[in-house]
Design a protein around this motif. Structure first.
Motif, short mmCIF file in Angstrom:
data_model
loop_
_atom_site.label_atom_id
_atom_site.label_comp_id
_atom_site.label_asym_id
_atom_site.label_seq_id
_atom_site.Cartn_x
_atom_site.Cartn_y
_atom_site.Cartn_z
N SER A 97 0.81 -1.22 0.00
CA SER A 97 0.00 0.00 0.00
C SER A 97 0.84 1.27 0.00
O SER A 97 0.37 2.34 -0.38
CB SER A 97 -0.94 0.01 1.22
OG SER A 97 -0.19 -0.05 2.43
N ARG A 98 2.11 1.17 0.41
CA ARG A 98 2.98 2.35 0.41
C ARG A 98 3.37 2.78 -1.00
O ARG A 98 3.71 3.94 -1.24
CB ARG A 98 4.26 2.07 1.21
CG ARG A 98 4.05 1.87 2.70
CD ARG A 98 5.34 1.43 3.35
NE ARG A 98 5.76 0.12 2.86
CZ ARG A 98 6.94 -0.44 3.12
NH1 ARG A 98 7.84 0.22 3.84
NH2 ARG A 98 7.24 -1.64 2.65
N PHE A 99 3.31 1.82 -1.94
CA PHE A 99 3.79 2.08 -3.30
C PHE A 99 2.73 1.94 -4.38
O PHE A 99 2.86 2.51 -5.46
CB PHE A 99 4.96 1.14 -3.61
CG PHE A 99 5.98 1.06 -2.53
CD1 PHE A 99 6.71 2.18 -2.14
CD2 PHE A 99 6.24 -0.14 -1.87
CE1 PHE A 99 7.66 2.11 -1.14
CE2 PHE A 99 7.18 -0.22 -0.86
CZ PHE A 99 7.90 0.91 -0.49
N SER A 100 1.71 1.15 -4.13
CA SER A 100 0.69 0.88 -5.15
C SER A 100 -0.39 1.95 -5.12
O SER A 100 -0.82 2.40 -4.04
CB SER A 100 0.07 -0.50 -4.89
OG SER A 100 -0.94 -0.78 -5.82
N PRO A 101 -0.86 2.35 -6.31
CA PRO A 101 -0.47 1.93 -7.67
C PRO A 101 0.58 2.84 -8.30
O PRO A 101 0.85 2.75 -9.49
CB PRO A 101 -1.79 2.06 -8.43
CG PRO A 101 -2.41 3.29 -7.82
CD PRO A 101 -2.04 3.26 -6.35
N HIS A 102 1.18 3.72 -7.49
CA HIS A 102 2.02 4.78 -8.02
C HIS A 102 3.27 4.27 -8.75
O HIS A 102 3.71 4.89 -9.72
CB HIS A 102 2.41 5.74 -6.90
CG HIS A 102 1.25 6.13 -6.04
ND1 HIS A 102 0.23 6.92 -6.50
CD2 HIS A 102 0.93 5.81 -4.75
CE1 HIS A 102 -0.66 7.09 -5.54
NE2 HIS A 102 -0.26 6.43 -4.46
N PHE A 103 3.86 3.16 -8.26
CA PHE A 103 5.09 2.65 -8.85
C PHE A 103 4.84 1.37 -9.67
O PHE A 103 5.77 0.58 -9.86
CB PHE A 103 6.12 2.37 -7.76
CG PHE A 103 6.73 3.61 -7.15
CD1 PHE A 103 7.82 4.23 -7.75
CD2 PHE A 103 6.21 4.16 -5.99
CE1 PHE A 103 8.39 5.37 -7.18
CE2 PHE A 103 6.77 5.30 -5.42
CZ PHE A 103 7.85 5.91 -6.02
#
Length: 312
Positions: A97-103
């Motif tokens: 959740s720290r990275f999805s969906p941005h990366f």
């Protein structure tokens, strides 16, 4: 002792025998020759220590070491490469959740590491970089399973990461695992922020140690650039951890007084060597490119991700 589990040692041995002409002789079996090699590079052990351990002459040790090294020299081209050059899935690490969906468009990381070497006196100046002793600068690419997918060695320790990177994209263009459209590698500020290669914001806090110290003092990342750099650094750290595991397993890479730098290519063989019955890390399909990706301008991508992270 050999820094590999027995099934992996025997699997590597069988591969070298069947595909790369590792051979037994009357004086030594191919299994012993490989074991002697692994024990040497894992220590690292001196020739005298190998002689005492395996009860072989120094001449035999040198000859067998060279033979195994020659066989291993053919192995990287077949294993140091992406599982799928199209990268059709999103790795499990990116689903956090720290990275999805941005990366979701990220496929791995790129960085350089220095390997200590011994060179002739007239070449020392070119090989001495910021560490104060002769090294070669090795650039590598890895995925989020900590598998190396590309390695370029041979540059002097004084060479800048950007120079090595740009030369690699030209000189090894046919073999380099270029990111497909809409995908990118994470790189640090020593590399250009360009199509396929996403760098952090410059002039901002970046390294994980800096963030950890700040958090311990009650100063959490603030502002979209700092928040982006924190997430970027957490993901790009996979390449630094891969180098760390590699060097601690094959310690000849920490101090190489008597062996050539080409050893670097061979010493990561078991990191990429996976028996057929081991499944890769689970991943999910990526049916569409991440919304907002602009393959012509990674500055736009970076801004899009930073805005998404701060808007969570």
């Amino acid at each position: 002792m050999f820094r590999m589990y027995p099934p992996c040692v025997y699997g590597l041995h069988n591969t070298l025998v069947e595909r790369y002409k590792l051979e037994s002789t009357r004086e030594m079996s191919s299994v012993e020759a490989l074991a002697m090699f692994l024990w040497t590079v894992g220590g690292p052990e001196s020739v005298t220590q190998v002689k005492n351990r395996f009860k072989r002459s120094k001449e035999t040790i040198h000859r067998k070491f060279k033979h195994v090294l020659g066989c291993l020299n053919q192995l990287p081209a077949d294993i140091i490469k992406p599982r799928d050059p199209q990268f059709p899935t999103v790795h499990e690490r990116l689903q956090d959740s720290r990275f999805s969906p941005h990366f979701n468009g990220c496929i791995g990381a790129i960085d350089g590491t220095h390997v200590r070497v011994v060179v002739p006196a007239e070449d020392i100046a070119n090989h001495v970089g910021r560490y104060g002793y002769p090294t070669q600068n090795v650039m590598a690419v890895c995925d989020f399973d900590m598998r190396f997918t590309s390695i370029v060695a041979g540059w002097t320790g004084s060479a800048h990461d950007t120079r090595i990177f740009k030369d690699t994209l030209i000189t090894y263009s046919e073999n380099f695992p270029h990111p497909p459209p809409g995908r990118y590698y994470l790189v640090d500020s020593g590399y250009p922020n360009q199509t396929g290669y996403l760098a952090p914001y410059e002039g901002q806090k970046y390294h994980l140690l800096e963030f950890r110290r700040g958090i311990e003092e009650g100063r959490h990342p603030t502002g979209k650039k700092e928040i982006f750099n924190h997430a970027h650094s957490q993901l790009r750290n996979v390449i630094e951890r891969s180098f760390g595991v590699l060097k601690m397993k094959w310690r000849i890479l920490l101090h190489v007084p008597s062996y050539a730098i080409e050893m670097f290519y061979k010493c990561d063989k078991d990191e990429n060597y996976m028996p057929e019955n081991i499944e890769p890390t689970p991943s999910v399909g990526l049916p569409d490119l991440r919304q907002g990706v602009n393959t012509a301008n990674l500055d736009v991508v970076r801004e899009s991700i930073a805005n998404g992270l701060i808007g969570r």
